[in-house]
Design a protein around this motif. Structure first.
Motif, PDB file in Angstrom:
ATOM      1  N   ALA A 102       0.831  -1.207   0.000  1.00  0.00           N
ATOM      2  CA  ALA A 102       0.000   0.000   0.000  1.00  0.00           C
ATOM      3  C   ALA A 102       0.864   1.254   0.000  1.00  0.00           C
ATOM      4  N   CYS A 103       1.917   1.254   0.799  1.00  0.00           N
ATOM      5  CA  CYS A 103       2.800   2.428   0.869  1.00  0.00           C
ATOM      6  C   CYS A 103       3.578   2.623  -0.430  1.00  0.00           C
TER       7      CYS A 103
ATOM      8  N   LEU B  32       1.110   4.160  -2.801  1.00  0.00           N
ATOM      9  CA  LEU B  32       0.818   5.509  -2.339  1.00  0.00           C
ATOM     10  C   LEU B  32       1.989   6.456  -2.599  1.00  0.00           C
TER      11      LEU B  32
ATOM     12  N   GLN C 214     -11.940   3.981   5.321  1.00  0.00           N
ATOM     13  CA  GLN C 214     -11.405   4.478   4.060  1.00  0.00           C
ATOM     14  C   GLN C 214     -12.489   5.126   3.205  1.00  0.00           C
TER      15      GLN C 214
ATOM     16  N   VAL D 125      -3.795  -2.036   7.498  1.00  0.00           N
ATOM     17  CA  VAL D 125      -4.323  -2.106   6.143  1.00  0.00           C
ATOM     18  C   VAL D 125      -4.871  -3.504   5.891  1.00  0.00           C
TER      19      VAL D 125
ATOM     20  N   ASP E 241      -9.031  -2.012   2.302  1.00  0.00           N
ATOM     21  CA  ASP E 241      -8.190  -0.830   2.116  1.00  0.00           C
ATOM     22  C   ASP E 241      -7.374  -0.932   0.833  1.00  0.00           C
TER      23      ASP E 241
ATOM     24  N   LEU F 295      -7.555   1.489  -2.330  1.00  0.00           N
ATOM     25  CA  LEU F 295      -6.302   2.095  -2.759  1.00  0.00           C
ATOM     26  C   LEU F 295      -6.047   1.824  -4.233  1.00  0.00           C
TER      27      LEU F 295
ATOM     28  N   THR G 254      -6.022   4.676  -7.048  1.00  0.00           N
ATOM     29  CA  THR G 254      -4.739   4.838  -7.724  1.00  0.00           C
ATOM     30  C   THR G 254      -4.899   4.786  -9.234  1.00  0.00           C
TER      31      THR G 254
ATOM     32  N   THR H  28      -6.004  11.353  -3.103  1.00  0.00           N
ATOM     33  CA  THR H  28      -4.713  10.840  -2.619  1.00  0.00           C
ATOM     34  C   THR H  28      -4.542  11.127  -1.135  1.00  0.00           C
TER      35      THR H  28
ATOM     36  N   LEU I 299      -6.161   8.631   1.026  1.00  0.00           N
ATOM     37  CA  LEU I 299      -5.412   7.383   1.155  1.00  0.00           C
ATOM     38  C   LEU I 299      -4.257   7.532   2.132  1.00  0.00           C
TER      39      LEU I 299
END
Length: 284
Positions: free
Chosen positions: A29-30, A33, A75, A139, A143, A147, A151, A196, A199
């Motif tokens: 996820a990171c 992101l 979320q 997460v 999530d 995401l 994205t 964004t 998130l």
């Protein structure tokens, strides 16, 4: 600091922690992101929207708190709150002289309402503080799904509108004279930033959203004026801060947001020093 790093790298179970599914989900996820935030960050800096990002984060926090109280996915509430904030900023705050006042009013309202909603929530305290300080290891599949959808939406929009957005960001007056729809692009960009930001809030918390959304772009701007290179650097800086923050926080078990903020700040300081050195006049 050295003792803390020593504790981390001497921790024998770090490899096992990295193999845990929810840690891997947080890293994935990171990583995603960091890509989107890094692409947006230079545009945010060039458009002078740092304060707007902070205001959007507060409304995202409010939406997440409302969702928490209602018993639905945080979320979804965060995304809804961010969209509301971005539309308000895009429609009401287009004029430079009005922008800060509009953002300040909405920011104060969102923060106050969010605190009130959290005070009414009787669930786990970790859920409350997660909205403020972030919790990337929380997460889950939902999530990651949200995401992924957001994205793709943000990336597709940027792929189509990046050139006119860049033109409108660097020289809005000339862009307007050339027929670029500056007003419409401002609203679209505000929505992209809002999505964004929504998130970012569950991962690093509403308090430190600027760490991910602003600092990488500000750091890149210190070392290059080339838009493409600045974007590449901002993505690299955002990825380093987010992924490095998670890894550093695993062994000591401390909140990840502090580590993300520390790494991002050190990157900014280093870039500022490099930029100052390059601009220093050479003695004859």
């Amino acid at each position: 600091m050295s003792d803390l790093l020593g504790e981390l790298f001497s921790f024998e179970g770090l490899g096992e922690l990295l193999a845990v599914p929810f840690v891997q989900a947080a890293l994935l996820a990171c990583a995603v992101l960091g890509l989107i935030a890094g692409v947006l960050a230079p545009l945010i800096v060039s458009r002078g929207m740092s304060f707007a990002v902070h205001g959007t984060a507060e409304l995202s926090f409010t939406g997440g708190a409302a969702a928490l109280l209602a018993g639905i996915g945080v979320q979804y509430g965060a995304v809804a709150g961010a969209i509301v904030a971005s539309v308000v900023f895009g429609v009401l705050g287009l004029r430079q002289r009005e922008r800060d006042a509009v953002i300040g009013v909405v920011l104060a309202f969102g923060l106050g309402l969010g605190v009130l909603l959290l005070s009414l929530y009787d669930g786990r305290a970790s859920n409350k503080f997660g909205l403020l300080y972030g919790s990337p290891v929380a997460v889950d599949t939902a999530d990651v799904t949200v995401l992924g959808v957001v994205t793709v939406l943000v990336a597709a929009t940027l792929a189509v509108l990046y050139r006119p957005l860049l033109f409108a960001s660097t020289d809005p007056d000339v862009a307007l004279a050339r027929g670029v729809p500056v007003r419409a692009l401002s609203i679209v960009f505000a929505v992209l930033v809002g999505l964004t930001t929504a998130l970012v809030v569950p991962i690093v918390g509403a308090i430190l959203v600027l760490t991910v959304m602003i600092t990488p772009g500000a750091a890149a701007a210190r070392v290059t004026a080339n838009p493409l290179l600045a974007t590449v650097l901002a993505v690299a800086f955002a990825e380093t801060a987010l992924l490095g923050g998670i890894v550093l926080s695993l062994a000591p078990g401390q909140p990840v947001s502090g580590y993300v903020a520390l790494i991002a700040f050190l990157i900014y300081v280093a870039c500022r020093a490099i930029g100052s050195r390059r601009r220093r006049p050479v003695a004859a």
